[in-house]
Design a protein around this motif. Structure first.
Motif, PDB file in Angstrom:
ATOM      1  N   LYS A  92     101.560 -60.863 -39.842  1.00  0.00           N
ATOM      2  CA  LYS A  92     100.953 -59.980 -40.663  1.00  0.00           C
ATOM      3  C   LYS A  92     100.035 -58.635 -40.180  1.00  0.00           C
ATOM      4  O   LYS A  92      99.629 -58.026 -41.151  1.00  0.00           O
ATOM      5  CB  LYS A  92     100.095 -60.843 -41.595  1.00  0.00           C
ATOM      6  N   ASN A  93      99.955 -58.654 -38.851  1.00  0.00           N
ATOM      7  CA  ASN A  93      99.356 -57.551 -38.265  1.00  0.00           C
ATOM      8  C   ASN A  93      97.766 -57.511 -38.966  1.00  0.00           C
ATOM      9  O   ASN A  93      97.295 -56.648 -39.047  1.00  0.00           O
ATOM     10  CB  ASN A  93      99.764 -56.245 -38.511  1.00  0.00           C
ATOM     11  N   GLY A 105      94.829 -55.627 -37.522  1.00  0.00           N
ATOM     12  CA  GLY A 105      95.071 -54.237 -37.216  1.00  0.00           C
ATOM     13  C   GLY A 105      95.505 -53.482 -35.971  1.00  0.00           C
ATOM     14  O   GLY A 105      95.075 -52.346 -35.695  1.00  0.00           O
ATOM     15  N   ASP A 151      99.672 -49.382 -36.119  1.00  0.00           N
ATOM     16  CA  ASP A 151     100.061 -48.590 -37.538  1.00  0.00           C
ATOM     17  C   ASP A 151     100.988 -49.459 -38.384  1.00  0.00           C
ATOM     18  O   ASP A 151     101.834 -49.999 -37.981  1.00  0.00           O
ATOM     19  CB  ASP A 151     100.401 -47.260 -37.223  1.00  0.00           C
ATOM     20  N   ASN A 152     100.699 -49.684 -39.533  1.00  0.00           N
ATOM     21  CA  ASN A 152     101.459 -50.388 -40.555  1.00  0.00           C
ATOM     22  C   ASN A 152     102.808 -50.011 -40.592  1.00  0.00           C
ATOM     23  O   ASN A 152     103.845 -50.667 -40.688  1.00  0.00           O
ATOM     24  CB  ASN A 152     100.811 -50.549 -42.019  1.00  0.00           C
ATOM     25  N   SER A 179     104.539 -55.550 -32.654  1.00  0.00           N
ATOM     26  CA  SER A 179     105.746 -55.318 -33.705  1.00  0.00           C
ATOM     27  C   SER A 179     106.909 -55.803 -33.281  1.00  0.00           C
ATOM     28  O   SER A 179     107.806 -55.898 -34.105  1.00  0.00           O
ATOM     29  CB  SER A 179     105.893 -53.552 -33.542  1.00  0.00           C
TER      30      SER A 179
END
Length: 673
Positions: A27-28, A31, A34-35, A172
């Motif tokens: 789910k990152n 942070g 970058d989404n 990612s």
């Protein structure tokens, strides 16, 4: 080290590492990236996995291959969202045709694995399949981090884990169903256990495990095998330098060689299986793989391959390494800017020299650590030079096979040594020394602030450089339309601005009937101005400004309504309507540089169609009913346009196009401009 030998602390450490890794990789939530980068990294490759699932569910012959792409009702969607699209069409009973195009570059065991998950556990969506991948990757990284406590020390283990869960590249990649990255690090887990094992039987079983882990990884693809193998061997070369007791270096070198040989055998066994599928015999299959796959990714004859590959085959190794050292587009990890990579390396070398003169001898541990782990990425950049030159959107991840962690570890070690010595020296100077000791950190902070401000300036400059259109709107804001896919709100002086009220963006598609599910015919993109949007860095030329970025939908727009309103009473503070209807931002487009079973230089092999990158300029410049002029096929009318997150497929009237004259790098002229 004894602190971690308890029966409770090691499992607890493993569980905590697993949980942190899982929420980061799936789910990152930290942070770390970058989404948009997190959501979009190499989604194209995953269509080879979802394509196999779709072919199975549609009862289409897979031709004996475990990976492949599909067209659904004649449309090839260049995103793993094709599985969701297929499922929706099945529910509506609107699937008229599915054609499967096998991917033959390797065996593709991941396709069989995710198909089994799909069938056995009824997992029908991409997120569910990726979650399984994240679980495995988190387990492997947590296990490796805990093992490194014993192989190296708790400090390096902590650095290794922290870098992994905050690296934009690792985070990612972690879920990706094509790359199955837990297989990259599984051999290192088993070789670390082998390094720590005492009993011969356990060592033998673990060596067999190393074989099967590389064998399975090779069945899932040959990418990065040199990096994976060196990383697996590293514990036997680097680990002994962390031991305080007497070490048998000759034994460890022999074990490293044995692990290396085992990895090679695992690769060769997978290669033989793949070769049988690629040719009438193993020999012919091997020759086919060599000529069609290996040479174009390494050092093949440029004249023997498509012109789009010639630059990668003629480029030097130095060109490739320079790309991966200087051309970063992301932070290194934890938001640390990439320009610090060179500074950190220089500081490490200075620290090494300082340590040499200080101790009157070499401190080999940090140097061996960083040099050996440097071999991991360099092996692939050099051996697979062609692949690395082309795939700069992927191969930065190789720096995280130990090198980035070793660099951070070395910088911390030397920073503590130099800092402690500097403090003792200045303390000996009395009051003057204490003043210097107080001012020196301030100076370093000031330099850091200056460098950080320069990076902010560069980032903001890139926003303005990417602008294709801009509008002055209410409250002294400027709305910028970027070349990529973004709408940017910018205000030069935000000191007195009220940023607490909600901003609205209503995106009206140019052809509203083709995009359903929108309120009143528009897509609602309302947002709150984030606190991080203000330029807070004093030395930046953008200090006091504020910027917000809104991701626009992937289709052509006719109008944008923007403004600001209050809640809960919904009073409009200001509003502007920005007309985009009939606007063309380019007089030509270029087909995408891709050749596979469906496309040749971006031209569809079976119908009159081509595809281009989905960016704002392209989607606003291509409209149904317009005429195009192609170099080989002449004047054609646009009959249909399909949009995906990354690509735009353009369907034309007439016969199939001419890839040689119409495809990449030729331009397609837009008549109506």
């Amino acid at each position: 080290m004894k602190f971690y030998n308890g029966k409770i602390l090691l499992p607890l450490t493993f569980f905590i590492a697993f949980f942190i890794g899982l929420v980061s990789f799936q789910k990152n939530m930290l942070g770390s990236v970058d989404n948009d980068f997190f959501a979009g990294l190499d989604r194209f490759s995953q269509i080879l996995v979802t394509g196999r699932i779709i072919a199975h569910d549609a009862h289409v012959d897979d031709q004996g291959w475990n990976l492949g792409s599909v067209t659904i009702n004649g449309v090839l969607e260049y995103s793993d969202n094709n599985l969701n699209t297929f499922n929706e069409l099945v529910k509506k009973n609107e699937v008229s045709s599915v054609i499967y195009f096998p991917y033959q570059s390797h065996y593709g065991i991941q396709g069989a694995f995710f198909l089994w998950l799909h069938d056995t556990f009824n997992i029908d969506d991409v997120d569910g399949l990726q979650f399984v991948n994240s679980i495995f990757f988190s387990l492997v990284i947590a296990a490796l981090s805990v093992l490194f406590i014993r192989v190296y020390d708790w400090k390096f283990a902590l650095v290794f884990f922290f870098v992994m869960v905050t690296s934009p590249w690792v985070v990612s990649f972690a879920r990706n169903m094509y790359w199955v990255p837990f297989l990259w690090f599984l051999p290192a887990v088993l070789s670390s256990m082998l390094y720590l094992a005492k009993r011969p039987l356990i060592k033998g079983l673990l060596l067999v495990g190393v074989f099967f882990s590389v064998f399975i990884k090779s069945l899932a693809g040959y990418e990065y095998l040199s990096t994976i193998t060196i990383f697996a061997c590293s514990v036997f070369i680097v680990g002994p330098f962390f031991r305080t007791e007497s070490v048998n270096y000759a034994y460890n070198v022999r074990m490293a060689a044995l692990v290396f040989a085992t990895c090679v055998v695992g690769f060769l066994c997978a290669l033989v299986i793949h070769a049988e599928m690629r040719g009438d015999s193993v020999a012919s299959g091997l020759m086919n793989i060599l000529e069609q796959d290996v040479k174009k990714r390494t050092y093949g004859d440029p004249a023997a391959f498509d012109p789009i590959l010639r630059e990668s085959l003629t480029a030097s190794v130095v060109d490739v390494i320079r790309k991966y050292w200087f051309d970063w587009k992301t932070p290194l990890f934890f938001g640390i800017p990439a320009y610090l990579l060179s500074f950190a390396t220089i500081f490490f070398l200075v620290g090494f020299c300082y340590s040499f003169f200080r101790k009157k001898g070499f401190d080999l541990k940090p140097m061996v650590l960083i040099v050996f782990f440097l071999l991991c990425p360099m092996s692939w950049y050099v051996l697979a030079k062609g692949h690395s030159f082309v795939h700069t959107q992927l191969n930065y991840v190789l720096w995280y096979f130990g090198f980035m962690q070793a660099l951070v570890y070395g910088v911390i070690v030397y920073l503590l040594i130099i800092g402690a010595d500097a403090y003792r020296f200045l303390r000996g100077l009395g009051v003057k020394g204490m003043v210097i000791a107080a001012l020196l950190p301030c100076l370093l902070v000031l330099v850091g602030m200056f460098l950080s401000a320069r990076e902010l300036d560069k980032e903001q400059d890139r926003i303005f450089e990417s602008s294709v259109d801009s509008f002055d709107v209410g409250a002294d804001f400027t709305v910028i339309l970027s070349k990529s896919k973004e709408l940017i709100f910018f205000k030069k002086d935000c000191a007195a601005a009220d940023l607490n009220n909600t901003f609205f963006v209503h995106a009206y598609p140019e052809k509203s009937e083709s995009h359903t599910g929108m309120n009143s015919g528009f897509l609602n993109l309302d947002f709150k101005m984030p606190s991080s949007s203000k330029g807070k860095k004093w030395l930046s030329k953008y200090y006091g400004s504020c910027t917000a970025v809104v991701e626009l939908p992937p289709y052509s727009l006719g109008k944008l309504d923007v403004g600001q309103y209050t809640l809960p009473d919904v009073v409009i503070i200001w509003k502007e309507s920005l007309s985009l209807a009939g606007k063309y931002y380019s007089g030509s487009v270029t087909p995408f540089n891709l050749t596979d079973g469906n496309w040749l230089d971006g031209i569809f092999r079976f119908n009159a169609a081509f595809f281009v990158e989905n960016n704002f300029v392209n989607r606003q410049s291509l409209k149904v009913g317009d005429n195009l002029l192609l170099g080989g096929s002449g004047k054609r009318e646009i009959l249909r346009i399909d949009y995906s997150a990354e690509y735009i497929s353009v369907f034309l009237d007439g016969e199939p196009l001419n890839p040689a004259l119409d495809g990449y790098p030729n331009k397609v002229l837009i008549y109506k401009y």
